[in-house]
Design a protein around this motif. Structure first.
Motif, mmCIF file in Angstrom:
data_model
loop_
_atom_site.group_PDB
_atom_site.id
_atom_site.type_symbol
_atom_site.label_atom_id
_atom_site.label_comp_id
_atom_site.label_asym_id
_atom_site.label_seq_id
_atom_site.Cartn_x
_atom_site.Cartn_y
_atom_site.Cartn_z
ATOM 1 N N LEU A 174 0.933 -1.285 0.044
ATOM 2 C CA LEU A 174 -0.119 0.072 -0.013
ATOM 3 C C LEU A 174 0.719 1.172 -0.045
ATOM 4 C CD1 LEU A 174 -2.817 -0.918 2.414
ATOM 5 C CD2 LEU A 174 -2.976 -0.609 0.065
ATOM 6 N N ALA A 175 0.244 2.191 -0.523
ATOM 7 C CA ALA A 175 1.073 3.508 -0.721
ATOM 8 C C ALA A 175 0.950 3.967 0.761
ATOM 9 C CB ALA A 175 0.137 4.588 -1.176
ATOM 10 N N PRO A 176 2.348 4.899 1.122
ATOM 11 C CA PRO A 176 2.288 5.445 2.511
ATOM 12 C C PRO A 176 1.088 6.323 2.944
ATOM 13 C CG PRO A 176 4.216 6.126 1.010
ATOM 14 C CD PRO A 176 3.088 5.320 0.166
ATOM 15 N N SER A 177 0.860 6.460 4.257
ATOM 16 C CA SER A 177 -0.364 6.946 4.638
ATOM 17 C C SER A 177 -0.300 8.308 4.057
ATOM 18 C CB SER A 177 -0.547 6.870 6.073
ATOM 19 O OG SER A 177 -0.513 5.622 6.618
ATOM 20 N N SER A 178 0.665 9.014 3.879
ATOM 21 C CA SER A 178 0.481 10.323 3.519
ATOM 22 C C SER A 178 0.207 10.614 2.241
ATOM 23 C CB SER A 178 2.106 11.081 3.725
ATOM 24 O OG SER A 178 2.847 10.288 2.851
ATOM 25 N N GLU A 179 0.074 9.704 1.198
ATOM 26 C CA GLU A 179 -0.130 9.504 -0.019
ATOM 27 C C GLU A 179 -1.685 8.938 -0.233
ATOM 28 O OE1 GLU A 179 2.515 8.575 -3.359
ATOM 29 O OE2 GLU A 179 4.042 8.292 -1.601
ATOM 30 N N LEU A 180 -1.973 7.806 0.589
ATOM 31 C CA LEU A 180 -3.131 7.212 0.633
ATOM 32 C C LEU A 180 -4.460 7.984 1.197
ATOM 33 C CD1 LEU A 180 -4.316 4.375 -0.099
ATOM 34 C CD2 LEU A 180 -3.835 3.716 2.456
ATOM 35 N N LYS A 181 -4.080 8.854 1.772
ATOM 36 C CA LYS A 181 -5.161 9.778 2.509
ATOM 37 C C LYS A 181 -5.837 10.544 1.177
ATOM 38 C CE LYS A 181 -2.436 13.700 3.805
ATOM 39 N NZ LYS A 181 -2.810 14.775 2.842
ATOM 40 N N ASP A 182 -5.098 10.880 0.162
ATOM 41 C CA ASP A 182 -5.540 11.476 -0.910
ATOM 42 C C ASP A 182 -6.045 10.360 -2.191
ATOM 43 O OD1 ASP A 182 -5.507 14.091 0.272
ATOM 44 O OD2 ASP A 182 -3.118 14.286 -0.417
ATOM 45 N N ALA A 183 -5.977 9.380 -1.871
ATOM 46 C CA ALA A 183 -6.396 8.368 -3.004
ATOM 47 C C ALA A 183 -7.855 8.419 -3.294
ATOM 48 C CB ALA A 183 -6.144 6.854 -2.591
ATOM 49 N N GLU A 184 -8.513 8.463 -4.490
ATOM 50 C CA GLU A 184 -9.957 8.552 -4.557
ATOM 51 C C GLU A 184 -10.479 7.260 -4.939
ATOM 52 O OE1 GLU A 184 -11.052 11.169 -7.642
ATOM 53 O OE2 GLU A 184 -9.481 12.628 -7.134
ATOM 54 N N LEU A 185 -11.791 7.101 -4.399
ATOM 55 C CA LEU A 185 -12.543 6.083 -4.620
ATOM 56 C C LEU A 185 -12.888 5.974 -6.065
ATOM 57 C CD1 LEU A 185 -13.992 3.374 -3.386
ATOM 58 C CD2 LEU A 185 -16.103 4.850 -2.769
ATOM 59 N N GLN A 186 -12.565 4.880 -6.775
ATOM 60 C CA GLN A 186 -12.788 4.370 -8.428
ATOM 61 C C GLN A 186 -13.866 3.644 -8.536
ATOM 62 O OE1 GLN A 186 -10.732 6.103 -10.894
ATOM 63 N NE2 GLN A 186 -10.561 7.317 -8.957
ATOM 64 N N ARG A 187 -14.047 2.751 -7.547
ATOM 65 C CA ARG A 187 -14.945 1.691 -7.926
ATOM 66 C C ARG A 187 -15.613 1.054 -6.485
ATOM 67 N NH1 ARG A 187 -14.279 -2.825 -12.849
ATOM 68 N NH2 ARG A 187 -13.570 -0.645 -13.769
ATOM 69 N N ILE A 188 -16.844 0.555 -6.539
ATOM 70 C CA ILE A 188 -17.555 -0.093 -5.375
ATOM 71 C C ILE A 188 -17.842 -1.531 -6.008
ATOM 72 C CG2 ILE A 188 -19.039 -0.224 -3.730
ATOM 73 C CD1 ILE A 188 -19.362 2.818 -3.676
ATOM 74 N N VAL A 189 -17.241 -2.508 -5.280
ATOM 75 C CA VAL A 189 -17.505 -3.917 -5.903
ATOM 76 C C VAL A 189 -18.471 -4.589 -4.774
ATOM 77 C CG1 VAL A 189 -16.365 -6.154 -6.714
ATOM 78 C CG2 VAL A 189 -15.411 -3.855 -7.237
ATOM 79 N N TRP A 190 -19.367 -5.146 -5.252
ATOM 80 C CA TRP A 190 -20.309 -5.758 -4.429
ATOM 81 C C TRP A 190 -20.402 -7.471 -4.828
ATOM 82 C CZ3 TRP A 190 -24.788 -8.724 -5.911
ATOM 83 C CH2 TRP A 190 -25.558 -9.105 -4.815
ATOM 84 N N THR A 191 -20.102 -8.432 -3.755
ATOM 85 C CA THR A 191 -20.414 -9.700 -4.334
ATOM 86 C C THR A 191 -21.548 -10.189 -3.395
ATOM 87 O OG1 THR A 191 -18.754 -10.415 -2.604
ATOM 88 C CG2 THR A 191 -17.930 -10.290 -5.031
ATOM 89 N N PRO A 192 -22.414 -10.962 -3.640
ATOM 90 C CA PRO A 192 -23.472 -11.523 -3.043
ATOM 91 C C PRO A 192 -23.189 -11.976 -1.469
ATOM 92 C CG PRO A 192 -23.873 -12.231 -5.367
ATOM 93 C CD PRO A 192 -22.306 -11.643 -5.145
ATOM 94 N N PRO A 193 -23.764 -11.718 -0.719
ATOM 95 C CA PRO A 193 -23.346 -12.232 0.781
ATOM 96 C C PRO A 193 -23.589 -13.696 0.618
ATOM 97 C CG PRO A 193 -25.498 -10.987 0.739
ATOM 98 C CD PRO A 193 -24.929 -10.880 -0.522
ATOM 99 N N ALA A 194 -23.032 -14.374 1.387
ATOM 100 C CA ALA A 194 -23.215 -15.982 1.391
ATOM 101 C C ALA A 194 -24.717 -16.476 1.920
ATOM 102 C CB ALA A 194 -22.199 -16.575 2.526
ATOM 103 N N SER A 195 -25.216 -15.545 2.809
ATOM 104 C CA SER A 195 -26.648 -15.691 3.175
ATOM 105 C C SER A 195 -27.178 -14.492 3.886
ATOM 106 C CB SER A 195 -26.669 -16.774 4.486
ATOM 107 O OG SER A 195 -25.892 -16.363 5.719
#
Length: 195
Positions: A174-195
């Motif tokens: 992972l990027a260092p925290s100082s860089e990661l804080k500015d990372a942008e959300l690109q995608r939200i991935v949903w998988t069906p829950p088991a139950s």
């Protein structure tokens, strides 16, 4: 055909982890999209799509009233494949729906700021705004290399993918925290829950 070309351009941009511009107060989101979400992703569903939804255009459109569908190619972490894109009434791609081996929906990728995640997450939001701990995340590989892949709070089957514009590695952690804080959300991935 126009949507397929646009989707391919989106895929290329996403694979390269390109991000939208960022100003001092956060990512640029249109004011229209900040308040209105056309689709909500929860632990159990994406709009009307749930673990029982068949992978067919008819079933997907029935689960998402007012949407149209079209085939396109998109990326998972390790490959690209043909999926069903779901478009709103204005022709904007909102979701990508992936086929499972059992004929049901395997996963759904949210790719627009016109949707929101289980905790109100929006495409374009910063990592620092999402309330996620770096220690809960892992680094992406292959087509998602260098991205932070993190479970959504309270919905372990929903992953949030963050990218840093112009990130040049290292890609094996992972990027260092100082860089990661500015990372942008690109995608939200949903998988069906088991139950």
């Amino acid at each position: 055909m126009r949507r397929t070309a646009a989707a391919f351009a989106l895929l290329l941009g996403f694979s390269a982890a390109a991000c939208s511009p960022v100003y001092d107060d956060g990512p640029v989101l249109s004011s229209r999209n900040q308040s209105t979400a056309l689709v909500e992703i929860s632990r159990d569903s994406v709009g009307g799509i749930d673990r029982t939804t068949s992978y067919s255009e008819r079933a997907i459109m029935a689960a998402l009233p007012g949407f149209t569908t079209e085939g396109l190619q998109s990326a998972t972490e390790s490959n690209t494949e043909w999926v069903t894109g779901a478009f709103d009434s204005e022709g904007f791609q909102i979701l990508q729906v992936y086929k499972g081996g059992d004929g049901k929906v395997r996963e759904v990728h949210g790719v627009s700021d016109r949707l929101k995640g289980p905790n109100g997450e929006r495409i374009g939001m910063l990592f620092s705004q999402a309330g996620i701990s770096r220690s809960d995340c892992r680094v992406g590989r292959d087509l998602w290399r260098g991205m932070a892949i993190c479970p959504a709070r309270g919905a372990e089957n929903v992953s949030l993918l963050f990218a840093i514009s112009q990130y040049d590695g290292p890609y094996d952690r992972l990027a260092p925290s100082s860089e990661l804080k500015d990372a942008e959300l690109q995608r939200i991935v949903w998988t069906p829950p088991a139950s």
